[in-house]
Design an enzyme around this catalytic site. Structure first.
Site, mmCIF file in Angstrom:
data_model
loop_
_atom_site.group_PDB
_atom_site.id
_atom_site.type_symbol
_atom_site.label_atom_id
_atom_site.label_comp_id
_atom_site.label_asym_id
_atom_site.label_seq_id
_atom_site.Cartn_x
_atom_site.Cartn_y
_atom_site.Cartn_z
ATOM 1 C CG HIS A 221 -2.253 -0.429 1.075
ATOM 2 N ND1 HIS A 221 -2.967 -0.147 -0.039
ATOM 3 C CD2 HIS A 221 -3.080 -1.140 1.868
ATOM 4 C CE1 HIS A 221 -4.164 -0.663 0.067
ATOM 5 N NE2 HIS A 221 -4.259 -1.285 1.218
ATOM 6 C CB CYS A 541 -7.403 -2.241 -26.945
ATOM 7 S SG CYS A 541 -8.197 -3.830 -27.042
#
Ligand code: PEP
Ligand code: MG
Length: 609
Positions: A221, A541
């Site tokens: 995190h 893509c």
């Protein structure tokens, strides 16, 4: 943000080498940018050892203490949240989500209920109850023996969340103050043994030049937050604290992970020119963003972004993408938690679509299978099909969803509801035959009917349904597919893998894996011709769309829309703005005559150099 602007000290103060010998340390580069500044160490007073002893105050008084500590912790978190407005978007989104997790853990959570029970049943102090229960919950949430590799990061994160909430409660219960970064001189490099995710919330990217820590890792995190805050950072630097002195001059290179203490004049000069180069590049990208994506000969080329997580949106806007050409929903939801239900998924899609305002979001339904989503498949009890010797050839993408229509229906209903918030299209992955599209369309229409019965006011024309061309079978039958779909998207990553029979994720075959192969170009041309004949939009893509020279060739083939990682969009735009359609046509014509893949690659590599 321009890293130079972060240096608030006058250049004379940061530019002089120290008298001490230069020392180079190597850590993990987490967040890009080169910085020269003075170090400032952040210490934290340790908590006292907490013993599991009975309370002298009695259970009722301990309960009151615990409840007051919870209330104070929630108040502190609210205060932190109040500071988020000044952070860049990416940082705000990440930290906001983390603070919400902490708040949930303090509101009638398992942790709070269990701590209350301990107080009532065992007569412990509030500190001991919090410590024991948070340790137990953190151990349960953390990595377990035999846990699959891909679940370990998530488990570590959840373990860290329990420990962080406990740390906050214990500091409030014992009165041992938190570490504050506010007394760190502006323009310094923040140095700490460990930076916790919530610490990132109090890092002001306008004051802190860079962050260094001895602990930490690439995907935790803290790293995500630092990247989101756009603060240059190097974590996991061994022996950092042993070598660091308060105020010493340091060069931080957040790209390479190199940290230089007491740099000599030559190293300082090198770092200064790297900073100047970065600044030039950022300025150039800023200007480019406002310019149209147009060939010299006047044709507009649409440049879209591929997105995996909502926190990529600020970069998408910064680099001037015209929409989302591919939202890979399989990465949107944390695999260590249950897949959200329709309402949960709707909330995520609706926010994304609304954030894109007038621009279109192409939402691809879940493309699990192959190397993706294995933890999720295990969780849903549908792994058996995946335990095949060749997972890339197993049941994946749309084929898998058609075998589990309830998952597809939930997702389609959530997407249809989100379509009321903005413009979107729906994309189907790993299609190999037209009957899969027909079956999906039936489910799609059934979902719309069900929603209308529920009172959802969907327009008569539902969002367009498109097909990914990423298997040779799809490319070879593109004519039939395009009659059943409203648009096509060329997935060159998988199409290359399946055409050349080379695993896209294998390091061993990487020299064989190339989109610039005559076989692949023929399949692409077939699909493009069919889409143009049917007047249907078609976009690329896969990664090929981020290679500026391959894009030139594909423009010659007739393509006008490309979707790529937002970070890679500026060089493609720069190239487009330097080319004419004639030059692209000429490259395409010569490329289609070339039979040797190596010569083809060389031709494209040397184009317009
Ligand atoms: C592709 O295969 O080219 C593609 C865009 O899909 P993904 O990379 O998600 O498999
Ligand atoms: Mg694919």
């Amino acid at each position: 943000m321009n890293v130079i602007k972060r240096l608030r000290r006058p250049p004379s103060e940061v530019a002089q080498p120290d008298d001490q010998p230069m020392k180079v340390l190597q850590g993990v580069g987490i967040s890009q940018g080169v910085v020269i500044a003075r170090a400032s160490l952040a210490y934290e007073r340790p908590l006292p050892v907490i013993e599991a002893v009975p309370s002298l105050l009695g259970a009722e008084a301990e309960r009151t203490r615990l409840d007051q500590a919870i209330a104070l912790t929630l108040k502190q978190l609210r205060k932190l949240r109040g500071k988020l407005d000044t952070l860049p978007d990416e940082g705000r989104i990440e930290i906001d989500a983390l603070l919400s997790v902490y708040e949930r853990m303090l509101n009638h959570s398992r942790l709070v209920r269990a701590a209350h029970r301990r107080l009532a049943e065992d007569g412990l102090t509030a500190e001991a109850a919090v410590q024991l229960e948070s340790d137990a919950l953190a151990a349960q949430a953390g990595p377990q023996p035999g846990m699959p590799e891909e679940e370990i990061e998530g488990a570590k994160r959840r373990e860290g969340e329990f420990r962080e909430v406990a740390r906050r409660l214990l500091r409030n219960l014992t009165g041992v103050s938190f570490r504050a970064f506010s007394d760190i001189p502006g323009g310094s490099v923040l140095v700490a043994e460990q930076i916790r995710p919530a610490d990132a919330a109090v890092i002001d990217p306008n004051r802190i030049a860079a962050v260094l820590s001895e602990g930490g890792g690439v995907t935790d995190h803290t790293a995500i937050m630092l990247r989101a805050l756009n603060v240059p950072a190097v974590l996991a630097v061994p022996t950092l604290i042993d070598h660091m002195q308060e105020g010493c001059l340091v060069i931080v290179d957040g790209t390479t992970g190199r940290v230089v203490l007491h740099p000599d004049s030559a190293t300082l000069a090198e770092a200064r020119s790297a900073m100047a180069e970065e600044a030039r590049e950022r300025k150039g990208i800023g200007r480019l963003r406002r310019l149209p994506s147009r060939l010299v000969s006047g044709e507009d080329i649409e440049l879209l972004a591929n997105v995996e997580l909502p926190n990529e949106l600020p970069l998408l806007h910064r680099n001037g993408a015209a929409g989302i050409g591919l939202l890979r929903t399989e990465f949107l939801f944390d695999e260590s938690e249950a897949l959200p239900d329709e309402d949960g998924q709707y909330a995520v899609y609706a926010r994304l679509v609304a954030d894109m305002q007038e621009m279109t979001t192409t939402i691809r339904v879940l493309d699990w299978g192959g190397e993706k989503g294995l933890a999720r498949l295990r969780q849903l009890g549908i792994t058996d099909e995946q335990e095949e010797e060749n997972p890339a050839l197993g049941v994946r993408g749309l084929r898998l969803l058609l075998r589990h229509p309830e998952i597809l229906e939930t997702q389609l209903c959530a997407i249809l509801r989100a379509s009321l918030e903005g413009k979107l299209r729906i994309l189907l992955p790993m299609v190999s035959s037209v009957n899969e599209v027909l079956a999906t369309r039936q489910i799609y229409e059934r979902c719309a009917k069900r929603l209308r019965r529920r009172g959802v006011k969907l327009p008569a024309d539902l969002p367009p349904l498109g097909v990914m061309i990423e298997t040779p079978a799809a490319a070879l039958t593109a004519g039939a597919l395009v009659r059943q779909a409203e648009f096509l998207a060329l997935g060159t990553n998988d199409l290359t893998m399946y055409t050349l029979a080379v695993d896209r994720s294998s390091a061993m075959g990487s020299d064989l894996y190339t989109g610039l192969h005559p076989g692949l170009l023929k399949l692409l041309r077939l699909s493009v011709d069919e889409a143009l004949r049917a007047h249907r939009p078609i976009c690329v893509c896969g990664e090929m769309a981020s290679d500026p020279r391959a894009v030139a060739l594909l423009i010659g083939m007739g393509l006008r829309s490309f979707s790529m990682s937002a970070a890679l969009l500026p060089p493609v735009k720069r190239m487009i703005r330097s080319l004419s359609l004639d030059a692209c046509d000429e490259l395409y014509r010569r490329a289609m005559l070339e039979e040797d893949p190596l010569a083809l690659s060389a031709m494209v590599r040397h184009f317009a150099v």
